[in-house]
Design an enzyme around this catalytic site. Structure first.
Site, PDB file in Angstrom:
ATOM      1  N   VAL A   1      46.751  31.676  45.625  1.00  0.00           N
ATOM      2  CA  VAL A   1      46.364  30.727  46.584  1.00  0.00           C
ATOM      3  C   VAL A   1      46.967  29.334  46.372  1.00  0.00           C
ATOM      4  O   VAL A   1      46.558  28.286  46.864  1.00  0.00           O
ATOM      5  CB  VAL A   1      44.560  30.442  46.379  1.00  0.00           C
ATOM      6  CG1 VAL A   1      44.069  31.737  46.565  1.00  0.00           C
ATOM      7  CG2 VAL A   1      44.447  30.200  44.866  1.00  0.00           C
TER       8      VAL A   1
ATOM      9  N   HIS B   1      44.561  36.168  49.580  1.00  0.00           N
ATOM     10  CA  HIS B   1      43.340  35.781  49.124  1.00  0.00           C
ATOM     11  C   HIS B   1      43.087  34.099  49.654  1.00  0.00           C
ATOM     12  O   HIS B   1      42.333  33.375  49.107  1.00  0.00           O
ATOM     13  CB  HIS B   1      43.339  35.820  47.527  1.00  0.00           C
ATOM     14  CG  HIS B   1      43.214  37.156  47.082  1.00  0.00           C
ATOM     15  ND1 HIS B   1      43.583  37.536  45.872  1.00  0.00           N
ATOM     16  CD2 HIS B   1      42.897  38.303  47.861  1.00  0.00           C
ATOM     17  CE1 HIS B   1      43.618  38.974  45.737  1.00  0.00           C
ATOM     18  NE2 HIS B   1      42.959  39.468  46.883  1.00  0.00           N
TER      19      HIS B   1
ATOM     20  N   CYS C   1      34.684  26.025  57.170  1.00  0.00           N
ATOM     21  CA  CYS C   1      33.408  26.093  57.126  1.00  0.00           C
ATOM     22  C   CYS C   1      32.671  27.319  56.626  1.00  0.00           C
ATOM     23  O   CYS C   1      33.266  28.543  56.932  1.00  0.00           O
ATOM     24  CB  CYS C   1      32.991  26.092  58.723  1.00  0.00           C
ATOM     25  SG  CYS C   1      31.159  26.507  59.249  1.00  0.00           S
TER      26      CYS C   1
ATOM     27  N   GLY D   1      53.929  39.954  38.228  1.00  0.00           N
ATOM     28  CA  GLY D   1      52.752  39.323  37.640  1.00  0.00           C
ATOM     29  C   GLY D   1      51.299  39.429  38.154  1.00  0.00           C
ATOM     30  O   GLY D   1      50.678  38.474  38.235  1.00  0.00           O
TER      31      GLY D   1
ATOM     32  N   SER E   1      47.813  41.999  37.326  1.00  0.00           N
ATOM     33  CA  SER E   1      47.198  42.901  36.615  1.00  0.00           C
ATOM     34  C   SER E   1      46.946  44.334  37.450  1.00  0.00           C
ATOM     35  O   SER E   1      46.151  45.317  36.763  1.00  0.00           O
ATOM     36  CB  SER E   1      46.064  42.397  35.794  1.00  0.00           C
ATOM     37  OG  SER E   1      45.013  42.051  37.084  1.00  0.00           O
TER      38      SER E   1
HETATM   39  P1  NAD Z   1      45.583  38.295  36.621  1.00  0.00           P
HETATM   40  O1  NAD Z   1      45.235  37.211  36.036  1.00  0.00           O
HETATM   41  O2  NAD Z   1      44.242  39.519  36.818  1.00  0.00           O
HETATM   42  O3  NAD Z   1      46.624  39.015  35.945  1.00  0.00           O
HETATM   43  C1  NAD Z   1      47.959  38.227  35.712  1.00  0.00           C
HETATM   44  C2  NAD Z   1      49.137  39.019  35.319  1.00  0.00           C
HETATM   45  O4  NAD Z   1      50.075  38.237  35.150  1.00  0.00           O
HETATM   46  C3  NAD Z   1      48.843  39.830  34.008  1.00  0.00           C
HETATM   47  O5  NAD Z   1      49.159  41.220  34.205  1.00  0.00           O
HETATM   48  C4  NAD Z   1      49.599  39.133  32.915  1.00  0.00           C
HETATM   49  O6  NAD Z   1      50.435  40.162  32.254  1.00  0.00           O
HETATM   50  C5  NAD Z   1      50.789  38.685  33.978  1.00  0.00           C
HETATM   51  N1  NAD Z   1      51.593  37.608  33.395  1.00  0.00           N
HETATM   52  C6  NAD Z   1      51.240  36.428  32.796  1.00  0.00           C
HETATM   53  N2  NAD Z   1      52.102  35.688  32.264  1.00  0.00           N
HETATM   54  C7  NAD Z   1      53.120  36.246  33.017  1.00  0.00           C
HETATM   55  C8  NAD Z   1      54.590  35.672  33.449  1.00  0.00           C
HETATM   56  N3  NAD Z   1      54.843  34.538  32.913  1.00  0.00           N
HETATM   57  N4  NAD Z   1      55.470  36.361  34.045  1.00  0.00           N
HETATM   58  C9  NAD Z   1      54.864  37.543  34.666  1.00  0.00           C
HETATM   59  N5  NAD Z   1      53.665  38.152  34.620  1.00  0.00           N
HETATM   60  C10 NAD Z   1      52.798  37.300  33.963  1.00  0.00           C
HETATM   61  O7  NAD Z   1      46.189  37.924  38.253  1.00  0.00           O
HETATM   62  P2  NAD Z   1      46.110  38.658  39.608  1.00  0.00           P
HETATM   63  O8  NAD Z   1      46.474  40.024  39.158  1.00  0.00           O
HETATM   64  O9  NAD Z   1      46.978  37.721  40.465  1.00  0.00           O
HETATM   65  O10 NAD Z   1      44.581  38.683  40.025  1.00  0.00           O
HETATM   66  C11 NAD Z   1      43.570  37.716  39.912  1.00  0.00           C
HETATM   67  C12 NAD Z   1      43.175  36.936  41.142  1.00  0.00           C
HETATM   68  O11 NAD Z   1      42.844  35.678  40.822  1.00  0.00           O
HETATM   69  C13 NAD Z   1      44.014  37.022  42.235  1.00  0.00           C
HETATM   70  O12 NAD Z   1      43.388  37.455  43.355  1.00  0.00           O
HETATM   71  C14 NAD Z   1      44.350  35.523  42.668  1.00  0.00           C
HETATM   72  O13 NAD Z   1      44.013  35.043  43.989  1.00  0.00           O
HETATM   73  C15 NAD Z   1      43.623  34.795  41.697  1.00  0.00           C
HETATM   74  N6  NAD Z   1      44.395  33.745  41.084  1.00  0.00           N
HETATM   75  C16 NAD Z   1      45.132  32.954  41.712  1.00  0.00           C
HETATM   76  C17 NAD Z   1      45.943  31.932  41.121  1.00  0.00           C
HETATM   77  C18 NAD Z   1      47.211  31.294  41.429  1.00  0.00           C
HETATM   78  O14 NAD Z   1      47.216  31.161  42.877  1.00  0.00           O
HETATM   79  N7  NAD Z   1      48.262  30.740  40.875  1.00  0.00           N
HETATM   80  C19 NAD Z   1      45.985  31.811  39.684  1.00  0.00           C
HETATM   81  C20 NAD Z   1      44.753  32.471  39.169  1.00  0.00           C
HETATM   82  C21 NAD Z   1      43.986  33.434  39.583  1.00  0.00           C
END
Ligand code: NAD
Length: 246
Positions: free
Chosen positions: A99, A117, A125, A186, A188
């Site tokens: 996001v 997302h 709203c 990156g 899960s």
């Molecule tokens: P997740 O936290 O479930 O998984 C994160 C993944 O990133 C893990 O598999 C981890 O091993 C990996 N990771 C960690 N450091 C890394 C690196 N330096 N390089 C590559 N990979 C790395 O996140 P997800 O799968 O995106 O799902 C979680 C939800 O949370 C999503 O829907 C997302 O919208 C939201 N979210 C978004 C943000 C953002 O916008 N930056 C941040 C946190 C969560």
């Protein structure tokens, strides 16, 4: 051959590449991931409670203050080497669960970035009347109501239990279906239906390259039986620029 070089060779031959990214892409920019955040940003509260309609109904101010903190963190963040490499390659379309706007700040055209997302950059709203407004990331409003219908305003993100925007989902499915290579970075792969895009690419026979320091175990298992599936354990900022260097 080194697996990164083997995957880079496949990528170099591809006419069209789609990236599918998660929180790990922005981890090296200082934005905590959802499940493995060491600094505890996500651990202070249960995101299932905060990022949900129920959490908003229970304590709207607490939810909005949590988002205000995430927005301030985003304002102070910079795109990292992986965002820059993805954005610089004009073959790419991007499907992201993130996001944040770090791909766009790195130079990816907004029309090519599909945010499954939603976005932290606007509030909308909560009664879906259609009103949406940009927010100042450093000073986002905490409690404010829709000027059109007086319902509470909330971040334009998809919460647990909510459906995805159908136009964004269709664009994402199309971008995956059209790709010669799906570059997964990156994530899960625990959040559906987003994670299903990887299964879709595999079923379509697209080469799939998955970069993550702790990749999903099922995909690791599947890679042993599929020579079009590359799992590369490593950090996005290190591996992605090497994959896309041509
Ligand atoms: P997740 O936290 O479930 O998984 C994160 C993944 O990133 C893990 O598999 C981890 O091993 C990996 N990771 C960690 N450091 C890394 C690196 N330096 N390089 C590559 N990979 C790395 O996140 P997800 O799968 O995106 O799902 C979680 C939800 O949370 C999503 O829907 C997302 O919208 C939201 N979210 C978004 C943000 C953002 O916008 N930056 C941040 C946190 C969560």
């Amino acid at each position: 051959m080194d697996p990164i070089d083997a995957a880079a060779t496949r990528l170099a031959r591809a006419a069209r590449v789609t990236s599918f990214t998660g929180a790990g892409l922005s981890a090296e920019s200082g934005i905590g991931t959802f499940r493995d955040d060491d600094d505890g940003h996500w651990r202070k509260f249960d995101p299932m409670v905060l990022a949900s309609q129920q959490g908003f109904a229970d304590d709207r101010e607490r939810v909005m203050r949590w988002y205000a903190e995430r927005r301030r963190t985003l304002q102070g963040a910079e795109p990292n080497a992986a965002h820059r490499a993805l954005a610089a390659d004009d073959r790419l379309h991007h499907v992201t669960q993130n996001v944040d706007d770090l791909l766009e700040r790195a130079g990816a055209p907004g029309s090519r970035v599909h945010h499954l997302h939603g976005t932290l950059l606007t509030d909308r709203c909560n009664d879906d009347c259609g009103y949406e407004i940009a927010v100042n990331l450093l000073d986002a409003p905490i409690l404010h109501d829709c000027p059109r219908c007086s319902a509470p305003m909330r971040p334009s993100v998809v919460w647990f239990g909510e459906g995805l925007d159908s136009a964004v989902w269709e664009a994402a499915e199309h971008a995956v279906a059209e790709a010669d290579v799906l570059l997964v970075v990156g994530t899960s792969l625990m959040v559906q239906p987003a994670a299903g895009l990887v299964q879709a690419a595999l079923q379509l026979g697209a080469t799939t390259v998955y970069v993550d320091p702790a990749p999903d175990a099922d995909i690791v298992d599947a890679s042993a039986r599929n020579d079009r599936l590359f799992v590369l354990r490593g950090m996005a900022g290190d591996v992605v620029p090497r994959l896309l260097a041509r």
